[in-house]
Design a protein around this motif. Structure first.
Motif, PDB file in Angstrom:
ATOM      1  N   ILE A 126       0.867  -1.189   0.000  1.00  0.00           N
ATOM      2  CA  ILE A 126       0.000   0.000   0.000  1.00  0.00           C
ATOM      3  C   ILE A 126       0.896   1.230   0.000  1.00  0.00           C
ATOM      4  CG2 ILE A 126      -1.654   1.319   1.381  1.00  0.00           C
ATOM      5  CD1 ILE A 126      -2.721  -1.412   2.401  1.00  0.00           C
ATOM      6  N   ILE A 127       0.667   2.123  -0.957  1.00  0.00           N
ATOM      7  CA  ILE A 127       1.496   3.333  -1.026  1.00  0.00           C
ATOM      8  C   ILE A 127       0.692   4.601  -0.755  1.00  0.00           C
ATOM      9  CG2 ILE A 127       3.318   2.452  -2.516  1.00  0.00           C
ATOM     10  CD1 ILE A 127       1.799   3.595  -4.902  1.00  0.00           C
ATOM     11  N   HIS A 128      -0.617   4.485  -0.742  1.00  0.00           N
ATOM     12  CA  HIS A 128      -1.438   5.681  -0.530  1.00  0.00           C
ATOM     13  C   HIS A 128      -2.742   5.289   0.143  1.00  0.00           C
ATOM     14  CE1 HIS A 128      -1.647   9.842  -1.077  1.00  0.00           C
ATOM     15  NE2 HIS A 128      -1.392   9.935  -2.361  1.00  0.00           N
ATOM     16  N   VAL A 160      -4.428   3.054  -2.620  1.00  0.00           N
ATOM     17  CA  VAL A 160      -3.647   2.890  -3.852  1.00  0.00           C
ATOM     18  C   VAL A 160      -2.510   1.908  -3.572  1.00  0.00           C
ATOM     19  CG1 VAL A 160      -2.284   4.059  -5.622  1.00  0.00           C
ATOM     20  CG2 VAL A 160      -4.194   5.254  -4.553  1.00  0.00           C
ATOM     21  N   VAL A 161      -2.392   0.919  -4.464  1.00  0.00           N
ATOM     22  CA  VAL A 161      -1.439  -0.173  -4.264  1.00  0.00           C
ATOM     23  C   VAL A 161      -0.484  -0.215  -5.453  1.00  0.00           C
ATOM     24  CG1 VAL A 161      -1.257  -2.682  -3.961  1.00  0.00           C
ATOM     25  CG2 VAL A 161      -3.245  -1.477  -3.049  1.00  0.00           C
ATOM     26  N   GLY A 162       0.787  -0.534  -5.191  1.00  0.00           N
ATOM     27  CA  GLY A 162       1.756  -0.625  -6.294  1.00  0.00           C
ATOM     28  C   GLY A 162       2.776  -1.718  -6.044  1.00  0.00           C
ATOM     29  N   GLN A 163       3.490  -2.082  -7.097  1.00  0.00           N
ATOM     30  CA  GLN A 163       4.553  -3.090  -6.974  1.00  0.00           C
ATOM     31  C   GLN A 163       5.760  -2.458  -6.284  1.00  0.00           C
ATOM     32  OE1 GLN A 163       4.955  -6.266  -7.711  1.00  0.00           O
ATOM     33  NE2 GLN A 163       3.053  -6.722  -8.773  1.00  0.00           N
ATOM     34  N   VAL A 164       6.186  -3.066  -5.188  1.00  0.00           N
ATOM     35  CA  VAL A 164       7.307  -2.540  -4.411  1.00  0.00           C
ATOM     36  C   VAL A 164       8.558  -2.440  -5.289  1.00  0.00           C
ATOM     37  CG1 VAL A 164       8.720  -2.884  -2.355  1.00  0.00           C
ATOM     38  CG2 VAL A 164       6.369  -3.660  -2.363  1.00  0.00           C
ATOM     39  N   SER A 165       8.838  -3.489  -6.071  1.00  0.00           N
ATOM     40  CA  SER A 165      10.071  -3.516  -6.869  1.00  0.00           C
ATOM     41  C   SER A 165      10.106  -2.372  -7.874  1.00  0.00           C
ATOM     42  CB  SER A 165      10.204  -4.858  -7.595  1.00  0.00           C
ATOM     43  OG  SER A 165       9.065  -5.101  -8.392  1.00  0.00           O
ATOM     44  N   SER A 166       8.952  -2.079  -8.502  1.00  0.00           N
ATOM     45  CA  SER A 166       8.904  -1.003  -9.514  1.00  0.00           C
ATOM     46  C   SER A 166       9.239   0.350  -8.892  1.00  0.00           C
ATOM     47  CB  SER A 166       7.512  -0.934 -10.153  1.00  0.00           C
ATOM     48  OG  SER A 166       7.237  -2.115 -10.843  1.00  0.00           O
ATOM     49  N   ILE A 167       8.719   0.584  -7.685  1.00  0.00           N
ATOM     50  CA  ILE A 167       8.931   1.883  -7.030  1.00  0.00           C
ATOM     51  C   ILE A 167      10.369   1.975  -6.522  1.00  0.00           C
ATOM     52  CG2 ILE A 167       8.155   3.385  -5.154  1.00  0.00           C
ATOM     53  CD1 ILE A 167       5.390   1.855  -5.566  1.00  0.00           C
ATOM     54  N   LYS A 168      10.898   0.854  -6.023  1.00  0.00           N
ATOM     55  CA  LYS A 168      12.296   0.849  -5.559  1.00  0.00           C
ATOM     56  C   LYS A 168      13.253   1.071  -6.721  1.00  0.00           C
ATOM     57  CE  LYS A 168      11.731  -1.892  -1.369  1.00  0.00           C
ATOM     58  NZ  LYS A 168      11.784  -3.235  -0.777  1.00  0.00           N
ATOM     59  N   ASN A 169      12.895   0.558  -7.905  1.00  0.00           N
ATOM     60  CA  ASN A 169      13.732   0.772  -9.090  1.00  0.00           C
ATOM     61  C   ASN A 169      13.802   2.249  -9.464  1.00  0.00           C
ATOM     62  OD1 ASN A 169      14.385  -1.920  -9.403  1.00  0.00           O
ATOM     63  ND2 ASN A 169      12.745  -2.347 -10.853  1.00  0.00           N
ATOM     64  N   VAL A 170      12.669   2.954  -9.342  1.00  0.00           N
ATOM     65  CA  VAL A 170      12.661   4.403  -9.600  1.00  0.00           C
ATOM     66  C   VAL A 170      13.584   5.094  -8.600  1.00  0.00           C
ATOM     67  CG1 VAL A 170      11.257   6.498  -9.561  1.00  0.00           C
ATOM     68  CG2 VAL A 170      10.356   4.442 -10.641  1.00  0.00           C
ATOM     69  N   GLY A 171      13.450   4.712  -7.328  1.00  0.00           N
ATOM     70  CA  GLY A 171      14.306   5.295  -6.279  1.00  0.00           C
ATOM     71  C   GLY A 171      15.775   5.047  -6.535  1.00  0.00           C
ATOM     72  N   VAL A 426       1.071   9.995   4.024  1.00  0.00           N
ATOM     73  CA  VAL A 426       1.364   8.614   3.622  1.00  0.00           C
ATOM     74  C   VAL A 426       2.654   8.570   2.819  1.00  0.00           C
ATOM     75  CG1 VAL A 426       0.516   6.654   2.305  1.00  0.00           C
ATOM     76  CG2 VAL A 426      -1.075   8.061   3.585  1.00  0.00           C
ATOM     77  N   PHE A 427       2.834   9.542   1.917  1.00  0.00           N
ATOM     78  CA  PHE A 427       4.017   9.519   1.066  1.00  0.00           C
ATOM     79  C   PHE A 427       5.282   9.884   1.836  1.00  0.00           C
ATOM     80  CE2 PHE A 427       1.463   9.312  -2.871  1.00  0.00           C
ATOM     81  CZ  PHE A 427       2.167   8.272  -3.443  1.00  0.00           C
ATOM     82  N   ASP A 428       5.161  10.696   2.907  1.00  0.00           N
ATOM     83  CA  ASP A 428       6.330  10.962   3.750  1.00  0.00           C
ATOM     84  C   ASP A 428       6.824   9.654   4.353  1.00  0.00           C
ATOM     85  OD1 ASP A 428       6.395  13.643   3.298  1.00  0.00           O
ATOM     86  OD2 ASP A 428       5.175  14.165   5.030  1.00  0.00           O
ATOM     87  N   ARG A 429       5.873   8.876   4.867  1.00  0.00           N
ATOM     88  CA  ARG A 429       6.242   7.598   5.479  1.00  0.00           C
ATOM     89  C   ARG A 429       6.839   6.661   4.439  1.00  0.00           C
ATOM     90  NH1 ARG A 429       1.351   7.769   9.481  1.00  0.00           N
ATOM     91  NH2 ARG A 429       0.072   7.664   7.631  1.00  0.00           N
ATOM     92  N   TRP A 430       6.200   6.631   3.261  1.00  0.00           N
ATOM     93  CA  TRP A 430       6.688   5.766   2.188  1.00  0.00           C
ATOM     94  C   TRP A 430       8.087   6.191   1.766  1.00  0.00           C
ATOM     95  CZ3 TRP A 430       6.016   1.316  -0.010  1.00  0.00           C
ATOM     96  CH2 TRP A 430       6.610   1.081  -1.239  1.00  0.00           C
ATOM     97  N   SER A 431       8.314   7.512   1.644  1.00  0.00           N
ATOM     98  CA  SER A 431       9.620   8.033   1.235  1.00  0.00           C
ATOM     99  C   SER A 431      10.700   7.620   2.227  1.00  0.00           C
ATOM    100  CB  SER A 431       9.574   9.565   1.140  1.00  0.00           C
ATOM    101  OG  SER A 431       8.696   9.955   0.129  1.00  0.00           O
ATOM    102  N   GLU A 432      10.378   7.701   3.520  1.00  0.00           N
ATOM    103  CA  GLU A 432      11.348   7.319   4.554  1.00  0.00           C
ATOM    104  C   GLU A 432      11.747   5.852   4.398  1.00  0.00           C
ATOM    105  OE1 GLU A 432       9.469   8.297   8.206  1.00  0.00           O
ATOM    106  OE2 GLU A 432       9.759  10.443   7.958  1.00  0.00           O
ATOM    107  N   LYS A 433      10.720   5.002   4.206  1.00  0.00           N
ATOM    108  CA  LYS A 433      10.982   3.562   4.056  1.00  0.00           C
ATOM    109  C   LYS A 433      11.855   3.306   2.832  1.00  0.00           C
ATOM    110  CE  LYS A 433       7.441   0.761   4.375  1.00  0.00           C
ATOM    111  NZ  LYS A 433       6.047   0.328   4.184  1.00  0.00           N
ATOM    112  N   LEU A 434      11.531   4.013   1.728  1.00  0.00           N
ATOM    113  CA  LEU A 434      12.269   3.819   0.477  1.00  0.00           C
ATOM    114  C   LEU A 434      13.704   4.288   0.630  1.00  0.00           C
ATOM    115  CD1 LEU A 434      12.239   2.985  -2.471  1.00  0.00           C
ATOM    116  CD2 LEU A 434      11.383   5.225  -3.061  1.00  0.00           C
TER     117      LEU A 434
END
Length: 442
Positions: A126-128, A160-171, A426-434
């Protein structure tokens, strides 16, 4: 980088990568200081499929923006989209320990965090989490429950749900390109910031962002985002169809689409012909504009119909959920001739083309005010908002005589003034994790 003076949005698209530098002027409008764009190599339908090529493309766009502006880019706000993004509706509730105390932000956090425990498909996260409306002790349709009394707090959420690997690849691409990741935001949300008015979001509107690889949909009603979807087709599929249908190369197909393409076949006469240069001394090819528009029309109808299915899934047919402001088209694909009329014909909804010029300073380059840059401008707006929030927190800390100001970035939340609790988005938390993941991966 003097982070307080300017901010940067980075749009990693399927056909192009855009880095845009800007700041707010004294009138509250956005002044574009520099823009850089490069051909996007290594991204397919919004998803990175070649890390090395994507890093090169990002670096090219960033270098061009730095050269244009004379400024150095340090951290960026980046958008995520792609066919791996999906959304769902979810309802959840908590029973409060003491109903004699008023509901506060901690209660909302507990409820939101509970949604994160939903079990997703393997590889998804979950990303959002977007609260729609709250219910307190059975009293429904509450926008803001803080300050109310109640024992049971419920909410409907858009998740909103996304593939973890895809988002980590962007990062990983951002970090390897020598940049810091200031924040991540969903691209349909960024585009909506740039092209929709507050009144449209209140009345009910569907934003359709037609990119090169995907078509993003975001539906707003009563000022709240109600539905998001990513259709895995965009302008690139139309070009591919022209290439196959006319037996020409991709570059020629793209040029044909942009210069002569129309979504409405009826306007072209049979004798309107365009000549395409043959390859390596071969005879030129003659293509009728009627045939060209028939090819384009067939694919565009398919894309619009898929989007319309999503609008119906949201519940547009119900009186209470009716989208009074209709449809707003943006993105590079929205510039196709007669597309507005075709969308109105298929959906029966009022339609306009969304330009991101409302928030831009009057002397901005006309090119930036094109629907092509809607997402990039929206990401820049998001970056400026982040920057303003950080400045406000720093000023607050300095005025209270605390040791040192907070630096912009990921540490912001943990270093905040404990007396004035600010909720993490939500995205602040997600950004920290990433960021933690990327740091540990080195």
């Amino acid at each position: 980088m003097e982070q307080g003076n300017y901010s940067v949005g980075l749009d990693i698209g399927t056909t192009k990568i855009v880095a845009i530098i800007g700041k707010k002027n004294e009138y509250g409008k956005i002044e574009i200081l520099g823009i850089g764009k490069s051909k996007s190599l290594g991204v397919h339908r919004g998803v990175v499929n070649n890390i090395t090529q994507t890093i090169k493309s990002i670096q090219q766009a960033v270098e061009q923006a730095e050269t244009n502006s004379g400024l150095k880019i340090g951290s960026v706000v980046v958008g995520i989209a792609g066919q791996h993004i999906r959304s769902l509706q979810h309802s959840d509730y908590i029973t409060r320990k003491d109903s004699e105390e008023v509901i506060n932000e901690d209660d909302l956090d507990v409820l939101c965090n509970q949604v994160y425990k939903l079990i997703m498909l393997p590889g998804e996260e979950i990303i959002h989490v977007l609260p729609q409306e709250y219910k307190v002790d059975g009293q429904a349709e509450i926008r803001e429950p803080i300050g109310m009394y109640g024992g049971r707090l419920e909410a409907n959420f858009h998740v909103v749900v996304g593939q973890v690997s895809s988002i980590k690849n962007v990062g990983r691409c951002i970090k390897s390109a020598g940049l810091d990741l200031a924040n991540i935001t969903l691209e349909p949300l960024a585009s909506s910031d740039a092209v929709l008015s507050h009144e449209e979001k209140e009345a009910g509107v569907a934003l359709i962002d037609i990119g090169g690889g995907t078509t993003d949909l975001a539906i707003f009603k009563d000022g709240i985002i109600r539905h998001t979807a990513v259709i895995p087709f965009g302008g690139g599929v139309i070009t591919e169809d022209i290439k196959e249908g006319c037996s020409i190369i991709e570059k020629q197909a793209e040029s044909l689409k942009v210069r002569f393409g129309s979504a409405w076949p009826g306007e072209n006469k049979d004798n309107e012909i365009v000549s395409i240069q043959g390859l390596r001394g071969r005879e030129p090819k003659e293509i009728t504009l009627k045939n060209l528009s028939k090819i384009i029309h067939a694919r565009v109808v398919e894309i619009i119909e898929q989007v319309y299915v999503e609008i119906k899934n949201y519940g547009h047919d119900e009186q209470k959920k009716k989208l009074i402001a209709g449809i707003v088209l943006t993105g590079g694909g929205s510039q196709l001739k007669h597309l507005k009329q075709l969308v109105e014909y298929i959906t029966g909804m009022d339609t306009r083309i969304g330009y991101p010029n409302e928030h831009l300073a009057g002397d901005s380059d006309e090119e930036v005010a094109s629907p092509l840059y809607a997402t990039a401008v929206g990401l820049l707006m998001n970056a400026i908002r982040n920057q303003e929030r950080m400045t406000a927190i720093n000023t607050n800390k300095i005025s209270k005589g605390e040791e040192e100001p907070v630096m912009a970035g990921f540490e912001e939340e943990s270093m905040m003034n404990p007396n004035k609790k600010e909720r993490k988005s939500v995205f602040d938390r997600w950004s920290e994790k990433l960021k933690d993941f990327l740091d540990n991966a080195e």
